[in-house]
Write an enzyme that holds these catalytic residues in place. Sequence first.
Site, PDB file in Angstrom:
ATOM      1  N   GLU A 157       0.898  -1.265  -0.169  1.00 49.95           N
ATOM      2  CA  GLU A 157       0.096   0.126   0.077  1.00 49.95           C
ATOM      3  C   GLU A 157       0.674   1.270   0.018  1.00 49.95           C
ATOM      4  O   GLU A 157       0.401   2.232   0.534  1.00 49.95           O
ATOM      5  CB  GLU A 157      -0.937   0.064   1.228  1.00 49.95           C
ATOM      6  CG  GLU A 157      -1.718  -1.117   1.170  1.00 49.95           C
ATOM      7  CD  GLU A 157      -2.829  -1.234   2.362  1.00 49.95           C
ATOM      8  OE1 GLU A 157      -2.713  -0.490   3.028  1.00 49.95           O
ATOM      9  OE2 GLU A 157      -3.406  -2.163   2.529  1.00 49.95           O
ATOM     10  N   CYS A 158       1.960   1.246  -0.647  1.00 51.12           N
ATOM     11  CA  CYS A 158       3.045   2.278  -0.848  1.00 51.12           C
ATOM     12  C   CYS A 158       2.663   3.225  -2.114  1.00 51.12           C
ATOM     13  O   CYS A 158       2.384   2.461  -2.812  1.00 51.12           O
ATOM     14  CB  CYS A 158       4.444   1.829  -0.349  1.00 51.12           C
ATOM     15  SG  CYS A 158       5.747   2.853  -0.737  1.00 51.12           S
ATOM     16  N   GLY A 159       3.053   4.126  -2.100  1.00 47.75           N
ATOM     17  CA  GLY A 159       3.397   5.055  -3.266  1.00 47.75           C
ATOM     18  C   GLY A 159       4.299   4.291  -4.454  1.00 47.75           C
ATOM     19  O   GLY A 159       4.395   4.539  -5.436  1.00 47.75           O
ATOM     20  N   LEU A 160       5.272   3.582  -3.716  1.00 45.69           N
ATOM     21  CA  LEU A 160       6.332   2.965  -4.598  1.00 45.69           C
ATOM     22  C   LEU A 160       5.770   1.595  -5.155  1.00 45.69           C
ATOM     23  O   LEU A 160       6.547   0.850  -5.629  1.00 45.69           O
ATOM     24  CB  LEU A 160       7.753   2.908  -4.037  1.00 45.69           C
ATOM     25  CG  LEU A 160       8.049   4.315  -3.741  1.00 45.69           C
ATOM     26  CD1 LEU A 160       9.485   4.193  -2.847  1.00 45.69           C
ATOM     27  CD2 LEU A 160       8.359   5.188  -4.893  1.00 45.69           C
ATOM     28  N   THR A 161       4.754   1.084  -4.567  1.00 45.76           N
ATOM     29  CA  THR A 161       4.191  -0.297  -5.037  1.00 45.76           C
ATOM     30  C   THR A 161       4.319  -0.717  -6.262  1.00 45.76           C
ATOM     31  O   THR A 161       4.549  -1.974  -6.745  1.00 45.76           O
ATOM     32  CB  THR A 161       2.900  -0.553  -4.186  1.00 45.76           C
ATOM     33  OG1 THR A 161       2.693  -0.501  -2.974  1.00 45.76           O
ATOM     34  CG2 THR A 161       2.313  -2.099  -4.474  1.00 45.76           C
TER      35      THR A 161
END
Length: 159
Positions: free
Chosen positions: A35-39
């Site tokens: 659930e990360c912006g980098l996923t």
Amino acid sequence: MSTFYDIPVTTIDGKDTTMGTWAGHALLIVNTASECGLTEQYEQLQELFEGYMMRGFYVIGMPCNQFGEQEPGSNAEIADFVQSTFGVEFPMLAKAEVNGENTHPLFAHLKEATGGEDISWNFEKFLVNDSGEVTARFAPKTEPDDDEVIAALEEILPI
């Protein structure tokens, strides 16, 4: 632990093993989160794995919930998410901590080998050569297909 390959790990499906499973291969080890912006980097990690696996290369992901609680799911939920969303076929390890007193031995080793600094966020990457030596460390925002990553990988892979 006497070598990198003696470090115990558990796969995301609960099997106990050691890093020796991947002895003789180049590795890109990454702490991951769903659930990360980098996923979205999962997609590039899978492409990198597919593009270089015939030359003895593996990506290995280790989910971690220490950064913004962006990996809240169980190992089974994480495995399902990365496979269904990004088609991940590279090895995934069980969720673990990468900083603090409960740091997984794998990440303790990787950090020590690169100066000892804590992991700064999700998707920090460590390149390990086929002898188990850590050869490079890349910041979370450095994408897996970045020229710097590719050059470092090409340098340690056999032709």
